[in-house]
Write an enzyme that holds these catalytic residues in place. Structure first.
Site, PDB file in Angstrom:
ATOM      1  N   GLN A 104       0.820  -1.143   0.007  1.00 52.59           N
ATOM      2  CA  GLN A 104       0.066  -0.094   0.072  1.00 52.59           C
ATOM      3  C   GLN A 104       0.804   1.191   0.011  1.00 52.59           C
ATOM      4  O   GLN A 104       0.634   2.450   0.457  1.00 52.59           O
ATOM      5  CB  GLN A 104      -0.935  -0.056   1.191  1.00 52.59           C
ATOM      6  CG  GLN A 104      -1.769  -1.179   1.166  1.00 52.59           C
ATOM      7  CD  GLN A 104      -2.842  -1.098   2.453  1.00 52.59           C
ATOM      8  OE1 GLN A 104      -2.684  -0.212   3.378  1.00 52.59           O
ATOM      9  NE2 GLN A 104      -3.592  -2.347   2.643  1.00 52.59           N
ATOM     10  N   CYS A 105       2.128   1.208  -0.673  1.00 53.68           N
ATOM     11  CA  CYS A 105       2.854   2.269  -0.698  1.00 53.68           C
ATOM     12  C   CYS A 105       2.690   3.191  -1.969  1.00 53.68           C
ATOM     13  O   CYS A 105       2.509   2.477  -2.836  1.00 53.68           O
ATOM     14  CB  CYS A 105       4.303   1.816  -0.433  1.00 53.68           C
ATOM     15  SG  CYS A 105       5.593   3.187  -0.323  1.00 53.68           S
TER      16      CYS A 105
END
Length: 233
Positions: A104-105
């Site tokens: 989720q970066c």
């Protein structure tokens, strides 16, 4: 000679900031650490109240780094995503790119996409990518191993091994990451901290298991291609 004089002057400056005199023995000890940052020297001395505490810390870090950097990546055993032991000696003779990944970066899409391209291009020439999920940076890898595998393999067609989720910093850091960081420290030879700074930090390892380079999280995998090709020969 100029560097040594500057370090000695910095030692005196740090001590004066603390209202103390700098001893010759303290100055001489500092000269054995030629990569000391002036800012770090002074700020550490102010923070701790003693310039000598810096020397003790440097001696400890220097010794620990020397011990941790012995051997090679092939000496370690890690867990795969299903909890099975994997002896990294199976990668002897291969060039490795070891990466701490997250789902989720902001760097996820570009890194996973380029990692898959690199792997597809060089996997038959002795190249492997070892991905270690980590949730220490912004909580951006919150899922369990099964969810992480599904995300990487379905969305980005990752064919390279993805291992058990680990810590890369702190007391509970995986031994393999302690070794990697000791082998290739951060700024100024690691004196300002060897810690991984964010998701997708990368370590390039040669065929003998030795770390030859370290890349920042913002370094694109594709930009490392020339270094990979060089090691592959």
């Amino acid at each position: 000679m100029l560097v040594r004089r500057n370090l000695s002057a910095l030692a005196v400056s740090a001590s004066l900031l603390l209202g103390k005199r700098s001893s010759p023995s303290f100055n001489q000890t500092l000269l054995s650490f030629p990569q000391i940052s002036p800012v770090y020297l002074v700020s550490h001395s102010i923070k701790t109240g003693s310039p000598r505490s810096l020397v003790g810390s440097l001696r400890f870090d220097h010794t620990m780094a020397a011990e941790s950097s012995k051997g090679s990546v092939h000496d370690f055993t890690v867990k795969d995503a299903k909890g099975n032991d994997v002896d990294l000696s199976i990668y002897k003779g291969k060039v490795l790119l070891i990466v701490n990944v997250a789902s989720q970066c902001g760097l996820t899409n570009s890194n996973y996409t380029e990692l898959s391209k690199l792997y597809e291009k060089y996997k038959d020439q002795g190249f492997e990518i070892l991905a270690f999920p980590c949730n220490q940076f912004g909580g951006q890898e919150p899922g369990n191993n099964e969810e992480i595998l599904e995300f990487a393999c379905t969305r980005f067609k990752a064919e390279y091994p993805i291992f058990d989720k680990v810590d890369v910093n702190g007391e509970n850091a995986a031994p393999i990451y302690k070794f990697l960081k000791a082998s290739k420290g951060g700024a100024l030879g690691g004196l300002l901290g060897d810690d991984i700074k964010w998701n997708f930090a990368k370590f390039l390892v040669d065929k003998d298991g030795h770390v030859v380079d370290r890349y920042a999280p913002t370094t694109s995998p594709i930009s490392i291609e020339k270094d990979i090709k060089k090691l592959l020969g």
